[in-house]
Design a protein around this motif. Structure first.
Motif, mmCIF file in Angstrom:
data_model
loop_
_atom_site.group_PDB
_atom_site.id
_atom_site.type_symbol
_atom_site.label_atom_id
_atom_site.label_comp_id
_atom_site.label_asym_id
_atom_site.label_seq_id
_atom_site.Cartn_x
_atom_site.Cartn_y
_atom_site.Cartn_z
ATOM 1 N N PRO A 139 -0.212 -10.186 4.898
ATOM 2 C CA PRO A 139 0.792 -8.930 4.362
ATOM 3 C C PRO A 139 2.177 -9.418 3.591
ATOM 4 O O PRO A 139 2.334 -10.298 3.099
ATOM 5 C CB PRO A 139 1.506 -8.997 6.024
ATOM 6 C CG PRO A 139 1.283 -10.270 6.531
ATOM 7 C CD PRO A 139 0.225 -10.928 5.657
ATOM 8 N N GLN A 146 8.768 -7.622 7.626
ATOM 9 C CA GLN A 146 7.644 -6.722 7.714
ATOM 10 C C GLN A 146 7.465 -6.396 8.375
ATOM 11 O O GLN A 146 8.109 -5.649 8.780
ATOM 12 C CB GLN A 146 6.630 -8.195 8.404
ATOM 13 C CG GLN A 146 6.613 -9.722 6.985
ATOM 14 C CD GLN A 146 5.286 -10.803 7.430
ATOM 15 O OE1 GLN A 146 4.296 -9.864 9.107
ATOM 16 N NE2 GLN A 146 4.919 -11.384 7.353
ATOM 17 N N LEU A 147 6.713 -4.972 7.679
ATOM 18 C CA LEU A 147 6.283 -3.482 8.036
ATOM 19 C C LEU A 147 5.987 -4.420 10.197
ATOM 20 O O LEU A 147 5.638 -5.308 10.199
ATOM 21 C CB LEU A 147 4.862 -3.128 8.174
ATOM 22 C CG LEU A 147 5.763 -2.422 6.709
ATOM 23 C CD1 LEU A 147 4.328 -1.837 5.690
ATOM 24 C CD2 LEU A 147 6.383 -1.783 6.550
ATOM 25 N N CYS A 190 9.391 0.996 9.857
ATOM 26 C CA CYS A 190 8.080 1.899 9.618
ATOM 27 C C CYS A 190 8.176 1.580 7.942
ATOM 28 O O CYS A 190 7.698 2.005 7.142
ATOM 29 C CB CYS A 190 8.059 2.682 10.454
ATOM 30 S SG CYS A 190 9.125 3.535 10.130
ATOM 31 N N LYS A 191 9.504 1.447 7.742
ATOM 32 C CA LYS A 191 9.640 1.401 5.782
ATOM 33 C C LYS A 191 10.668 0.458 5.234
ATOM 34 O O LYS A 191 11.856 0.639 6.200
ATOM 35 C CB LYS A 191 10.098 2.535 5.278
ATOM 36 C CG LYS A 191 10.323 3.217 4.305
ATOM 37 C CD LYS A 191 10.617 4.723 4.388
ATOM 38 C CE LYS A 191 10.451 4.788 3.131
ATOM 39 N NZ LYS A 191 11.314 6.849 2.405
ATOM 40 N N SER A 234 0.801 3.134 -6.496
ATOM 41 C CA SER A 234 1.149 2.620 -5.676
ATOM 42 C C SER A 234 -0.073 1.561 -5.194
ATOM 43 O O SER A 234 -0.956 1.284 -6.128
ATOM 44 C CB SER A 234 0.730 3.557 -3.629
ATOM 45 O OG SER A 234 1.773 4.566 -3.929
ATOM 46 N N GLY A 236 -1.900 0.052 -1.743
ATOM 47 C CA GLY A 236 -1.820 -0.227 0.476
ATOM 48 C C GLY A 236 -0.829 0.111 0.035
ATOM 49 O O GLY A 236 -0.492 1.695 -0.213
ATOM 50 N N SER A 237 -0.359 -0.748 1.027
ATOM 51 C CA SER A 237 1.294 0.211 2.264
ATOM 52 C C SER A 237 2.523 0.458 0.588
ATOM 53 O O SER A 237 3.749 -0.384 0.949
ATOM 54 C CB SER A 237 2.121 -1.363 2.400
ATOM 55 O OG SER A 237 1.537 -2.163 2.858
ATOM 56 N N ARG A 239 4.785 0.753 -2.756
ATOM 57 C CA ARG A 239 4.917 2.384 -3.640
ATOM 58 C C ARG A 239 6.296 1.462 -4.564
ATOM 59 O O ARG A 239 6.802 0.361 -3.972
ATOM 60 C CB ARG A 239 5.504 3.026 -2.529
ATOM 61 C CG ARG A 239 5.674 4.631 -3.729
ATOM 62 C CD ARG A 239 6.005 5.244 -3.333
ATOM 63 N NE ARG A 239 7.480 5.730 -3.224
ATOM 64 C CZ ARG A 239 8.118 5.394 -1.572
ATOM 65 N NH1 ARG A 239 6.924 5.765 -0.932
ATOM 66 N NH2 ARG A 239 8.950 5.123 -1.492
ATOM 67 N N LEU A 260 7.679 -0.756 0.395
ATOM 68 C CA LEU A 260 6.974 -0.813 2.224
ATOM 69 C C LEU A 260 6.587 0.455 3.457
ATOM 70 O O LEU A 260 7.871 0.340 3.707
ATOM 71 C CB LEU A 260 6.749 -2.566 2.814
ATOM 72 C CG LEU A 260 6.530 -3.751 2.067
ATOM 73 C CD1 LEU A 260 6.515 -4.286 2.490
ATOM 74 C CD2 LEU A 260 4.317 -3.118 1.234
ATOM 75 N N SER A 261 5.912 0.381 3.143
ATOM 76 C CA SER A 261 6.079 1.798 4.697
ATOM 77 C C SER A 261 4.563 1.810 5.113
ATOM 78 O O SER A 261 3.227 1.402 4.483
ATOM 79 C CB SER A 261 6.797 3.430 4.019
ATOM 80 O OG SER A 261 5.009 3.542 3.106
ATOM 81 N N ARG A 262 4.408 2.073 6.806
ATOM 82 C CA ARG A 262 2.551 2.675 6.738
ATOM 83 C C ARG A 262 3.074 4.117 7.904
ATOM 84 O O ARG A 262 4.095 4.472 8.057
ATOM 85 C CB ARG A 262 2.953 1.640 8.331
ATOM 86 C CG ARG A 262 4.040 1.602 9.214
ATOM 87 C CD ARG A 262 3.879 0.504 10.087
ATOM 88 N NE ARG A 262 4.677 0.959 11.384
ATOM 89 C CZ ARG A 262 4.731 0.119 12.729
ATOM 90 N NH1 ARG A 262 3.877 -0.367 13.285
ATOM 91 N NH2 ARG A 262 5.890 0.233 13.313
#
Length: 262
Positions: A139, A146-147, A190-191, A234, A236-237, A239, A260-262
């Motif tokens: 990760p 971390q997310l 989440c971000k 981008s 993966g997660s 940007r 980082l976002s999901r």
């Protein structure tokens, strides 16, 4: 080794000089021994809040970036040379500028043409990424977070913070920097929007990283145009966003923001 410089009549000039051992060559070695391993920065000894210039040197090439009341960007490019304790600055269509190098208790000084530049240091080191530094299965961390982390874990790590429109704004380094964290309905991250990317605690990118640095680390990226000339890519997660600067060449833009976002 070669160089350039543009000494503006408007005022403040900052010079960032990157030292490559091959410039000096064996067996002769000049006394130049900067404390900053990769780059040395010089600032004009004049107070001028409305204008600034930076000189960037890499290998035998240079570029000047300036900012003033009427805007800014890369205004000049050229080559640099080092000869008998002097930096020789060559700009196409302009006379050669010679800057003598001398040592002072608080750092190096460049002087010439009625100007005097004292050494200043970058606030953070420039990270030299490699493709081996990125592990796909591990990760990513942004600003050490971390997310999926819980809100109390973030607040414990960053006690200096405030909420702004539902987003947690965290302050670091005596409030000189800040970044943003958003949470989902379960109170988990989440971000994250910030500057410093790491993996298992290993620094990967920071606020001095460029598009080229990002592609060395992550592989080829597709940069898409957004509003006001911004570019976005981008992986993966992750940007990456890069702001426009007039006169920059492909790949040399700084990474303005990481997310980082999901």
């Amino acid at each position: 080794m070669k160089a350039w410089s543009n000494t503006s009549r408007l005022g403040k000039t900052v010079m960032c000089v990157r030292i490559w051992g091959g410039w000096f060559g064996a067996p002769q070695k000049h006394q130049w021994e900067p404390s900053w391993q990769d780059e040395v920065a010089f600032e004009l000894d004049e107070e001028m809040w409305s204008y600034s210039e930076r000189l960037f040197i890499e290998k035998d090439r240079y570029k000047i970036r300036c900012h003033g009341c009427t805007g800014g960007g890369i205004r000049e490019r050229g080559s640099i040379a080092f000869e008998n304790g002097q930096l020789l600055l060559h700009a196409q269509g302009a006379p050669e500028i010679r800057l003598a190098l001398s040592g002072q208790p608080d750092g190096w000084v460049l002087s010439g043409g009625g100007k005097r530049y004292t050494q200043s240091r970058p606030s953070v080191p420039r990270i030299r990424p490699s493709a081996e530094g990125f592990q796909e299965e591990q990760p990513l961390e942004l600003e050490g977070l971390q997310l999926g982390m819980k809100a109390f874990e973030v607040i414990k790590s960053y006690p200096r913070h405030l909420y702004q429109d539902g987003t947690l704004v965290c302050f670091v380094e005596g409030a000189r920097r800040k970044f943003h964290v958003e949470f989902d309905g379960q109170g988990r991250v989440c971000k994250i929007s910030g500057d410093r990317l790491s993996q298992s605690g290993r620094p990967l990118l920071n606020e001095r990283s460029t598009q080229s640095d990002a592609e060395v680390l992550l592989g080829r990226l597709v940069w898409k145009s957004r509003e006001h000339g911004w570019l976005e890519a981008s992986r993966g997660s992750l940007r990456l966003e890069s702001a426009p600067l007039e006169g920059e060449l492909a790949g040399e833009r700084r990474i303005s923001r990481l997310c980082l976002s999901r």
